[in-house]
Each structure stands twice: as C-alpha cells, then as structure tokens.
Design a protein around this motif. Structure first.
Motif, mmCIF file in Angstrom:
data_model
loop_
_atom_site.group_PDB
_atom_site.id
_atom_site.type_symbol
_atom_site.label_atom_id
_atom_site.label_comp_id
_atom_site.label_asym_id
_atom_site.label_seq_id
_atom_site.Cartn_x
_atom_site.Cartn_y
_atom_site.Cartn_z
ATOM 1 N N GLU A 90 -2.802 -0.347 7.539
ATOM 2 C CA GLU A 90 -3.210 -1.526 6.771
ATOM 3 C C GLU A 90 -4.233 -1.217 5.683
ATOM 4 O O GLU A 90 -4.648 -2.135 4.960
ATOM 5 N N TYR A 91 -4.614 0.046 5.546
ATOM 6 C CA TYR A 91 -5.614 0.439 4.562
ATOM 7 C C TYR A 91 -5.109 1.671 3.802
ATOM 8 O O TYR A 91 -4.375 2.496 4.345
ATOM 9 N N PRO A 92 -5.527 1.825 2.538
ATOM 10 C CA PRO A 92 -4.980 2.910 1.703
ATOM 11 C C PRO A 92 -5.640 4.264 1.945
ATOM 12 O O PRO A 92 -5.933 5.004 1.006
ATOM 13 N N ILE A 117 0.828 -1.210 0.000
ATOM 14 C CA ILE A 117 0.000 0.000 0.000
ATOM 15 C C ILE A 117 0.863 1.260 0.000
ATOM 16 O O ILE A 117 0.571 2.230 -0.709
ATOM 17 N N TYR A 118 1.947 1.232 0.783
ATOM 18 C CA TYR A 118 2.805 2.410 0.950
ATOM 19 C C TYR A 118 4.267 2.011 0.716
ATOM 20 O O TYR A 118 5.076 1.999 1.655
ATOM 21 N N GLU A 140 -15.924 3.518 7.485
ATOM 22 C CA GLU A 140 -15.985 4.710 8.331
ATOM 23 C C GLU A 140 -16.665 5.833 7.561
ATOM 24 O O GLU A 140 -16.327 6.105 6.406
ATOM 25 N N LEU A 141 -17.623 6.487 8.199
ATOM 26 C CA LEU A 141 -18.232 7.698 7.677
ATOM 27 C C LEU A 141 -17.742 8.861 8.523
ATOM 28 O O LEU A 141 -17.955 8.891 9.739
ATOM 29 N N ILE A 148 -15.022 6.189 3.836
ATOM 30 C CA ILE A 148 -13.805 5.394 3.790
ATOM 31 C C ILE A 148 -14.225 3.930 3.792
ATOM 32 O O ILE A 148 -14.825 3.449 4.764
ATOM 33 N N ALA A 149 -13.928 3.220 2.733
ATOM 34 C CA ALA A 149 -14.454 1.861 2.563
ATOM 35 C C ALA A 149 -13.942 0.896 3.620
ATOM 36 O O ALA A 149 -14.695 0.047 4.117
ATOM 37 N N GLU A 150 -12.658 1.000 3.980
ATOM 38 C CA GLU A 150 -12.071 0.112 4.980
ATOM 39 C C GLU A 150 -11.152 0.912 5.885
ATOM 40 O O GLU A 150 -10.314 1.678 5.404
ATOM 41 N N GLN A 151 -11.319 0.682 7.183
ATOM 42 C CA GLN A 151 -10.534 1.441 8.147
ATOM 43 C C GLN A 151 -10.619 0.760 9.500
ATOM 44 O O GLN A 151 -11.554 0.007 9.782
#
Length: 243
Positions: A204-206, A26-27, A131-132, A152-155
């Motif tokens: 762990e998430y983009p 991811i990074y 996450e909203l 945010i789709a995944e967090q």
C-alpha cells in the motif's frame, strides 16, 4: 561480493496489483516489475526475469531454478496457494547454493518458514507509520552505499517479537513512532544457500520506488549470489568404514 553477471528471478504473487485500486496506482505493472527494473539498472550485466503465482508451476520450474543464481520472493495473502511441490523444489535449490531474498510479508511464506523451522510471526500495525531503517552492521556489504538511517515516510509497522532463529547477522534494525523496533534486515545460511530477509515494502506504500531500498535489495542479491554456478545439494553419505 560477486562481480559476474547474475541470473535472477523476482517472484511475486501479484494479487493486490490486479484487484486493489490503491495498489494498482502505485504498482500498475506489479511490485515484481518495479523491483526487476531497479535490479536491471543497478546490476546492468545481470538477466532479470519475473514470475508470478498464476504462471504454470508459479514460474518456478526445475529448468528455471537451475538457471537462477538468486530468487527474490514477495508474497502477502496467498501463501497457502503456493504448491508444496514448488516450495520443496525451491528449498532444494537453496540448500544447493541458490541465493534467496525474502521481502516484507514473505516472512510468512512456506519457503521461508520451511527453511527457518519457525512460524516467523511478528507484531504489525498498518497505519502509514514513518520507518527509520538503522544500519546495525555498517561493515556488511549489504549496507554498502546506503544512508543511516534510511527514512521511509509511510510504511506498515513490523515489530518484535519476531519468531525467527537467531540470525547469522543482523544488518538493519527499524524503529517506528509507537516505540516499536524490528530486526528488519537479517541473514541466514541453510545448506550452501544464503538467505537475506528485508522487511520494508508493504503493497500500500511506494517503498519499492525508494532508491535506498532498491540499493539494499541489489546489495542483498550480490551478497546472496552463489560463488559457483554448480548447484551442490548436500546429501547424507554412507557409513564411514571402521579403521
């Protein structure tokens, strides 16, 4: 909001990106590099530098901080490895007017807890939750130009209670599928320095590739920037002469 060019440092402990395969994908150049590149694009006249835990004095020498308008801080598992003398040096510059942006798990950093005087402990659940990020203060410049909510789709989930002093302002509130809520964007003033804490951004998430998250961080930088280049550290004065 400031309109002048800014000198910025994006600080990152840079441990996960050298060890964890998922994070490396991811990074690959580090979380700090993604944030720095976004700030360079959004605040094109500014000078954006990076520093990491492994650098001499963590890259936060007296000379570096004296030339910095806003410091951005990302840490996760190596908070205790940050030298206390460097923390005190950063704290002195924040009290003197340098802006500070604390990101995600930087809530447990020595610099954040030292400035706030609390544990900054919170509830968390690492489950790839949606996450909203709701805008609680639409008129605030940090919220300028971002949708309400940011999706945010995944967090990683962060939830209340969040052991911080009552913020000067609560800009964003987040909600998660488990019903949890969290004060995900808050501001403080310490001495002459402005502080913005913004929680989205687990390694762990983009999340830091998300353009709306990048916009919030850039807005936060502009808001936190000192209005003067002069670093004016508050000091106790002598006794007042009697009338």
């Amino acid at each position: 909001m400031t309109t002048r060019a800014l000198n910025l440092i994006v600080w990152n402990e840079n441990i996960h990106e050298t060890r964890d395969e998922k994070v490396i994908r991811i990074y690959p150049d580090g979380i700090h590099r993604v944030i720095a590149d976004a700030l360079q694009q959004l605040l094109s006249d500014s000078e954006v530098r990076t520093a990491t835990l492994a650098d001499p004095e963590h890259g936060l020498t007296e000379a570096a901080l004296a030339d910095t308008d806003v410091l951005l801080w990302w840490g996760h598992e190596a908070h205790d490895a940050v030298d206390d003398a460097v923390v005190q040096r950063v704290k002195t510059h924040v009290l003197g007017g340098m802006g500070l942006i604390v990101l995600h798990s930087g809530h447990w950093s020595k610099i954040f807890t030292s400035l706030l005087g609390t544990t900054a402990t919170l509830r968390w659940r690492s489950s790839g939750d949606r996450e909203l990020v709701w805008t609680a203060t639409p008129s605030h410049p940090i919220a300028d130009g971002v949708p309400n909510p940011i999706v945010i789709a995944e967090q990683e989930m962060y939830g209340e209670p969040f052991d911080i002093p009552t913020p000067d302002e609560t800009i964003f509130m987040s909600s998660f599928s488990g019903g949890e809520v969290f004060r995900s964007g808050v501001t403080f003033t310490r001495g002459r320095g402005r502080i913005f804490y913004f929680s989205p951004g687990d390694q762990e998430y983009p999340v830091y590739h998300h353009p709306d998250i990048q916009r919030v961080i850039a807005n936060g930088v502009e808001w936190a920037a000192p209005r003067s280049r002069t670093r004016d550290i508050p000091r106790l004065e002598g006794p007042v002469s009697p009338i």
